[in-house]
Design a protein around this motif. Structure first.
Motif: not given
Length: 286
Positions: A223-224, A229-232, A250-251
């Motif tokens: 999560e960190g 990288v502004l992904l939720e 997704h990352m």
């Protein structure tokens, strides 16, 4: 992110059917992200944002494998094509990921009951409200799963089919899988373990190594890294192994915008287990 993605729950009764489906489409979706859940192991190694002492980290992972050899209870698999498309569920045509639910076993390889602490771990860290009782009666034997997955990897490599494996701080994932495959125990030496990983997973990307864990709000967790990288996350909780594999996938797909040459920098590197110097020399790449 990913709220429309269906999690296909895999148990003993539908295991062969789902594995057959995966074998059938894998050539079209060769980017594979995976994550594990190991009972009473909520943290990755190393837990911090620093690489730390790589030999000490491997010793810790090896000890975790010895202590929790029979405690892998979930494996999540998420797939993508190079065009960022995911396989779809034939019933609903939604994109989907797979979550394999595994039987906790005793030293003799037989199903076992869980302690109260282990049951609490399931509720906090695993998807679907699963229980120890259901895992024992309907779960897939972990040795069968590890053997089938490693056999699939070997078959793909022998047929020169390039599969790209994606993990996040993947040391725990690989020791959990390979300790089921290698009944004599994992290698004492870190370098031998890395060669073993490379023999089954010749092209892998650890998102912690690839993107780094420095940045605002980054605490060394999945999560960190996502926050940096502004992904939720999507709204599903708890986030089980399938959700984690989807998140890492997704990352990975976001990295398209990185500078030229990024893909050659840190493939085949496990965060905290290999060093950046070893990455530069491509110690165990093809």
């Amino acid at each position: 992110m990913g709220s429309n993605v269906l999690i296909r729950q895999v148990w003993k009764h539908n295991y062969e059917e789902e594995m057959k489906a995966i074998r059938g489409f894998l050539c079209l979706f060769p980017i594979v992200s995976f994550s594990t859940r190991v009972l009473l192991c909520p943290d990755r190694v190393p837990a911090s944002t620093d690489w730390g002492d790589i030999d000490a980290n491997y010793a810790t992972l090896r000890q975790m494998a010895d202590n929790n050899k029979n405690n892998m209870v979930q494996v999540g698999l998420a797939f993508s094509s190079k065009r960022k498309e995911m396989p779809t569920c034939p019933e609903t045509w939604q994109p989907c990921v797979w979550e394999f639910n595994l039987m906790p076993v005793d030293n003799g390889g037989n199903g076992r009951d869980l302690s109260e602490e282990e049951e609490q771990f399931l509720q906090k860290y695993c998807t679907g409200g699963i229980s120890g009782r259901k895992l024992r009666s309907e779960g897939i034997h972990p040795r069968l799963f590890a053997t089938d997955l490693s056999g699939l990897c070997t078959s793909l490599t022998s047929h020169k089919i390039d599969i790209c494996w994606v993990v996040f701080k993947g040391g725990l994932d690989f020791v959990a899988l390979l300790s089921q495959k290698v009944q004599t125990g994992l290698p004492t030496e870190r370098e031998a373990f890395l060669r073993m990983v490379a023999s089954y997973f010749p092209a892998l990307y650890d998102m912690a190594a690839l993107l780094g864990l420095k940045g605002e709000g980054n605490d060394g967790t999945l999560e960190g890294l996502a926050r940096s990288v502004l992904l939720e996350r999507d709204g599903r909780e708890p986030h089980g192994a399938a959700c984690d594999s989807l998140f890492a996938l997704h990352m990975f797909m976001m990295t398209e915008g990185l500078p030229a040459g990024w893909a050659e920098k840190k493939p085949g590197v496990l965060f905290g287990v290999t060093s950046e110097e070893e990455a530069a020399s491509a110690l165990f790449l093809r």
